[in-house]
Structure formats: C-alpha cells, structure tokens
Design a protein around this motif. Structure first.
Motif, PDB file in Angstrom:
ATOM      1  N   THR A   1       0.836  -1.204   0.000  1.00 42.96           N
ATOM      2  CA  THR A   1       0.000   0.000   0.000  1.00 42.96           C
ATOM      3  C   THR A   1       0.871   1.254   0.000  1.00 42.96           C
ATOM      4  O   THR A   1       0.619   2.198  -0.771  1.00 42.96           O
ATOM      5  N   ILE A   2       1.884   1.256   0.849  1.00 42.59           N
ATOM      6  CA  ILE A   2       2.781   2.414   0.922  1.00 42.59           C
ATOM      7  C   ILE A   2       3.530   2.576  -0.397  1.00 42.59           C
ATOM      8  O   ILE A   2       3.682   3.707  -0.903  1.00 42.59           O
ATOM      9  N   GLU A   3       3.988   1.461  -0.991  1.00 45.19           N
ATOM     10  CA  GLU A   3       4.687   1.537  -2.275  1.00 45.19           C
ATOM     11  C   GLU A   3       3.762   2.119  -3.347  1.00 45.19           C
ATOM     12  O   GLU A   3       4.176   2.952  -4.171  1.00 45.19           O
ATOM     13  N   ALA A   4       2.493   1.687  -3.349  1.00 43.31           N
ATOM     14  CA  ALA A   4       1.533   2.209  -4.323  1.00 43.31           C
ATOM     15  C   ALA A   4       1.338   3.710  -4.134  1.00 43.31           C
ATOM     16  O   ALA A   4       1.288   4.472  -5.111  1.00 43.31           O
ATOM     17  N   LYS A   5       1.210   4.140  -2.849  1.00 46.27           N
ATOM     18  CA  LYS A   5       1.052   5.575  -2.568  1.00 46.27           C
ATOM     19  C   LYS A   5       2.274   6.356  -3.042  1.00 46.27           C
ATOM     20  O   LYS A   5       2.153   7.423  -3.643  1.00 46.27           O
ATOM     21  N   VAL A   6       3.475   5.796  -2.731  1.00 47.64           N
ATOM     22  CA  VAL A   6       4.710   6.481  -3.129  1.00 47.64           C
ATOM     23  C   VAL A   6       4.795   6.547  -4.653  1.00 47.64           C
ATOM     24  O   VAL A   6       5.139   7.590  -5.226  1.00 47.64           O
ATOM     25  N   ARG A   7       4.454   5.462  -5.339  1.00 44.46           N
ATOM     26  CA  ARG A   7       4.484   5.467  -6.809  1.00 44.46           C
ATOM     27  C   ARG A   7       3.507   6.509  -7.366  1.00 44.46           C
ATOM     28  O   ARG A   7       3.808   7.220  -8.316  1.00 44.46           O
ATOM     29  N   LYS A   8       2.303   6.547  -6.756  1.00 45.35           N
ATOM     30  CA  LYS A   8       1.308   7.532  -7.214  1.00 45.35           C
ATOM     31  C   LYS A   8       1.818   8.931  -6.987  1.00 45.35           C
ATOM     32  O   LYS A   8       1.682   9.792  -7.866  1.00 45.35           O
ATOM     33  N   GLN A   9       2.436   9.155  -5.793  1.00 48.99           N
ATOM     34  CA  GLN A   9       2.975  10.496  -5.514  1.00 48.99           C
ATOM     35  C   GLN A   9       4.086  10.838  -6.508  1.00 48.99           C
ATOM     36  O   GLN A   9       4.149  11.959  -7.013  1.00 48.99           O
ATOM     37  N   ILE A  10       4.973   9.847  -6.750  1.00 46.07           N
ATOM     38  CA  ILE A  10       6.064  10.085  -7.710  1.00 46.07           C
ATOM     39  C   ILE A  10       5.474  10.327  -9.097  1.00 46.07           C
ATOM     40  O   ILE A  10       5.897  11.245  -9.818  1.00 46.07           O
ATOM     41  N   SER A  11       4.493   9.503  -9.461  1.00 47.71           N
ATOM     42  CA  SER A  11       3.860   9.662 -10.768  1.00 47.71           C
ATOM     43  C   SER A  11       3.194  11.036 -10.880  1.00 47.71           C
ATOM     44  O   SER A  11       3.332  11.722 -11.894  1.00 47.71           O
ATOM     45  N   ASP A  12       2.463  11.423  -9.830  1.00 43.06           N
ATOM     46  CA  ASP A  12       1.816  12.735  -9.823  1.00 43.06           C
ATOM     47  C   ASP A  12       2.860  13.844  -9.907  1.00 43.06           C
ATOM     48  O   ASP A  12       2.676  14.842 -10.631  1.00 43.06           O
ATOM     49  N   TYR A  13       3.951  13.672  -9.202  1.00 44.51           N
ATOM     50  CA  TYR A  13       5.008  14.672  -9.215  1.00 44.51           C
ATOM     51  C   TYR A  13       5.644  14.760 -10.598  1.00 44.51           C
ATOM     52  O   TYR A  13       5.872  15.851 -11.124  1.00 44.51           O
ATOM     53  N   VAL A  14       5.889  13.560 -11.186  1.00 45.84           N
ATOM     54  CA  VAL A  14       6.477  13.530 -12.527  1.00 45.84           C
ATOM     55  C   VAL A  14       5.522  14.180 -13.528  1.00 45.84           C
ATOM     56  O   VAL A  14       5.920  14.971 -14.404  1.00 45.84           O
ATOM     57  N   VAL A  15       4.243  13.874 -13.423  1.00 43.18           N
ATOM     58  CA  VAL A  15       3.246  14.464 -14.324  1.00 43.18           C
ATOM     59  C   VAL A  15       3.199  15.976 -14.149  1.00 43.18           C
ATOM     60  O   VAL A  15       3.168  16.738 -15.121  1.00 43.18           O
ATOM     61  N   THR A  16       3.223  16.394 -12.858  1.00 44.00           N
ATOM     62  CA  THR A  16       3.195  17.830 -12.581  1.00 44.00           C
ATOM     63  C   THR A  16       4.418  18.502 -13.162  1.00 44.00           C
ATOM     64  O   THR A  16       4.329  19.565 -13.795  1.00 44.00           O
ATOM     65  N   LEU A  17       5.592  17.903 -12.977  1.00 39.40           N
ATOM     66  CA  LEU A  17       6.822  18.474 -13.526  1.00 39.40           C
ATOM     67  C   LEU A  17       6.768  18.497 -15.050  1.00 39.40           C
ATOM     68  O   LEU A  17       7.169  19.483 -15.698  1.00 39.40           O
ATOM     69  N   ALA A  18       6.261  17.398 -15.615  1.00 44.48           N
ATOM     70  CA  ALA A  18       6.178  17.336 -17.075  1.00 44.48           C
ATOM     71  C   ALA A  18       5.236  18.407 -17.601  1.00 44.48           C
ATOM     72  O   ALA A  18       5.531  19.085 -18.602  1.00 44.48           O
ATOM     73  N   LEU A  19       4.110  18.563 -16.907  1.00 44.19           N
ATOM     74  CA  LEU A  19       3.169  19.592 -17.335  1.00 44.19           C
ATOM     75  C   LEU A  19       3.761  20.989 -17.190  1.00 44.19           C
ATOM     76  O   LEU A  19       3.562  21.852 -18.051  1.00 44.19           O
ATOM     77  N   GLN A  20       4.501  21.185 -16.125  1.00 42.31           N
ATOM     78  CA  GLN A  20       5.127  22.496 -15.932  1.00 42.31           C
ATOM     79  C   GLN A  20       6.141  22.765 -17.032  1.00 42.31           C
ATOM     80  O   GLN A  20       6.235  23.867 -17.568  1.00 42.31           O
TER      81      GLN A  20
END
Length: 171
Positions: free
Chosen positions: A131-150
């Motif tokens: 569960t924690i790994e999934a949350k961390v992956r989602k956070q990393i994915s969200d962060y990567v998406v946010t950075l990519a969008l920026q």
C-alpha cells in the motif's frame, strides 16, 4: 554393718554359753501345734493362692489376647495404608504423565498460535508495504506528471503565440 556385727557376736556368745541348742521333746517345743498350723495355712492358703494365681493367669491371658487383637488390627491398618499408598503413587504417576502431556499440548498450541500470529503480522506488514509503495508510486507519478506539465507549459508558453494558444484552448 555395726548392727550386723553386734547380732553375730550375740549369737556367737549364746552358742558358746550353750544356752542355744536342740530340744528333742516334741510336746515342749510345740512341733505338733506348729505342724497343724502350717498344714492349715497350706490347706486354707492354697485355695486362696490358687484362686489368685488363676485370676492372675486369666488377666495375663486376657492381656495377651487383647494385645494379639491389637496387633492384628494394626497389621490390617498397615496393609490398608500400604494399599492406599500404592494407589496414591499410581495416581501421582498418572497426574505426572497427564501434566507432561498437557504441557506438550500447551507448548505445541502456543508455538502454533505464535507461528500463525507471525504469519498474520508478516502478511499485514507486506500489505502495508504494498500500500505504501503504491502511494509512493502515485505520488512520484503525480510529481512527474506535474513536472512534465510544468515543463511543457513552460516550453509551450515560450514557443506558442497567443493566437495558437487561443486555438488550442477553444478546441
């Protein structure tokens, strides 16, 4: 000791004076009277003595018989006590065997429960890790998406004109 010496000296002086001696006259010495008296004492006393001895013998026999009965009772109580002791030892051995078996069962049960608890905790920890790994992956994915969008936004803002931006927005 003094009185004894005095008595022996008096007796010796009587014998020496010949005042002590044997008198063969039966009537003068009362031998017949003494014989009758002694015979009467033996005759009358023998019954009383015989009764007394018989009575004493009966008491002794009664005491012996009572002692034998007590001995027999004591022997019976001893045999019964020994039997009870043997039974108690059997019960004690049985209790010991049962206690060992119960201890083994309890030990096995505790080990089984401990193993199950460890397995449950391990499964729970693995689930939490997943569960924690999934949350961390989602956070990393969200962060990567946010950075990519920026980045894309930054790049697009620099390359696209206002007209092009407006056309993209309108679509």
């Amino acid at each position: 000791m003094h009185v004894f010496n005095q008595t022996v000296n008096n007796f010796s002086s009587l014998v020496a004076d010949s005042s002590l001696g044997f008198n063969p006259d039966i009537f003068e010495t009362n031998v017949v009277n003494l014989a009758i008296l002694v015979g009467g004492v033996f005759y009358l006393g023998s019954n009383a003595l015989s009764e007394s001895l018989t009575e004493r013998q009966q008491r002794i026999l009664g005491a012996i018989q009572e002692s034998e009965e007590r001995l027999e009772q004591a022997t019976e109580r001893l045999a019964e006590s020994q039997k009870q002791l043997e039974q108690a030892q059997i019960v004690i051995a049985s209790i010991g065997t049962d206690a060992e078996a119960t201890a083994k069962q309890i030990k096995k049960s505790i080990l089984t429960e401990g193993t199950q608890e460890i397995e449950r905790l391990t499964a729970s920890a693995q689930a939490q890790i997943v569960t924690i790994e999934a949350k961390v992956r989602k956070q990393i994915s969200d962060y990567v998406v946010t950075l990519a969008l920026q980045r894309v936004t930054t790049q697009l803002e620099g390359k696209l004109s206002v007209n092009t931006q407006q056309q993209l927005i309108d679509r």
